[in-house]
Design an enzyme around this catalytic site. Sequence first.
Site, PDB file in Angstrom:
ATOM      1  N   HIS A 122      -0.973  62.645  60.070  1.00  0.00           N
ATOM      2  CA  HIS A 122      -1.107  61.457  60.923  1.00  0.00           C
ATOM      3  C   HIS A 122      -0.284  60.331  60.307  1.00  0.00           C
ATOM      4  CE1 HIS A 122      -2.495  58.008  63.046  1.00  0.00           C
ATOM      5  NE2 HIS A 122      -3.270  57.577  62.073  1.00  0.00           N
ATOM      6  N   GLU A 153     -10.105  59.102  58.672  1.00  0.00           N
ATOM      7  CA  GLU A 153      -9.696  59.847  59.875  1.00  0.00           C
ATOM      8  C   GLU A 153     -10.063  61.334  59.767  1.00  0.00           C
ATOM      9  OE1 GLU A 153      -9.018  58.240  62.349  1.00  0.00           O
ATOM     10  OE2 GLU A 153      -7.578  56.618  62.024  1.00  0.00           O
ATOM     11  N   TYR A 211      14.780  70.981  69.503  1.00  0.00           N
ATOM     12  CA  TYR A 211      13.875  71.060  68.355  1.00  0.00           C
ATOM     13  C   TYR A 211      12.511  70.437  68.612  1.00  0.00           C
ATOM     14  CZ  TYR A 211      16.713  73.681  65.251  1.00  0.00           C
ATOM     15  OH  TYR A 211      17.400  74.718  64.690  1.00  0.00           O
ATOM     16  N   HIS A 233       1.934  56.355  61.181  1.00  0.00           N
ATOM     17  CA  HIS A 233       2.149  55.217  62.068  1.00  0.00           C
ATOM     18  C   HIS A 233       3.661  55.005  62.203  1.00  0.00           C
ATOM     19  CE1 HIS A 233      -1.995  53.385  60.733  1.00  0.00           C
ATOM     20  NE2 HIS A 233      -2.118  54.539  61.364  1.00  0.00           N
ATOM     21  N   HIS A 274      -1.657  53.319  68.468  1.00  0.00           N
ATOM     22  CA  HIS A 274      -1.996  53.620  67.074  1.00  0.00           C
ATOM     23  C   HIS A 274      -0.910  54.460  66.402  1.00  0.00           C
ATOM     24  CE1 HIS A 274      -5.402  55.141  64.172  1.00  0.00           C
ATOM     25  NE2 HIS A 274      -4.233  55.049  63.569  1.00  0.00           N
TER      26      HIS A 274
HETATM   27 ZN   LIG Z   1      -3.852  55.610  61.659  1.00  0.00          ZN
END
Ligand SMILES: [Zn+2]
Length: 210
Positions: A93, A74, A120, A95, A160
């Site tokens: 990043h 990524e 926040y 999940h 994703h």
């Molecule tokens: Zn991912």
Amino acid sequence: MDEAMLRDTMVRLAKSLFDRGFSVGSAGNISAALPDGGYLMTPTNSSLGFLDPARLSRLDAEWRHVDGDAPSKEVFLHRAFYDTRPGTGAVVHLHSTHATALSCLETTDPDDCIPPLTPYVVMRVGTVRMVPYVHPGDAAAGDLIRDLEGACSAVLLQNHGPVVSAKDLLSAVYAAEELEETAKLLVLLKQSRKRMLPPETVAELKARFG
Ligand SMILES: [Zn+2]
């Protein structure tokens, strides 16, 4: 923060995220800017729970792999945040379950994925947009981030998961946690009539803390 400390901090924060279930298996990746203009990144197919500080990927200022294990696939996604948002010091990043759930819901507003439930999330994350689906590791993800022209510090990748950038590693991790916790509240309260922060409060928070 020097490179040795940044390596240790990345490993410690990644393990903390993993231990609390913000990532599972080899999902998720983290990058951070180095003082010399290069970047540290979690390696491809590594678990955030079991990183070795000496094997983190190191990339130069042009994102060429210099040493350590090969970087996450990524890398295009991460690079686009640094390129379009001056002052970016780290990108996370994940999940994480609830933010990813929102990325799969047809009812999520693509221009404002995370309505302002609490202060926040406004202060740490701001407006979150949805980025259309591309396969994991597809360089097109970087183009989609560039299309936002630096307008958002955080996005949801459709079907994703979330990507969050911030001025430094700790801030990016905190923002990713805040995004996930707010997404959890939104999922919990889905069937309920919610009291959102009014627009003038959101504007005031963004002016004061944004
Ligand atoms: Zn991912």
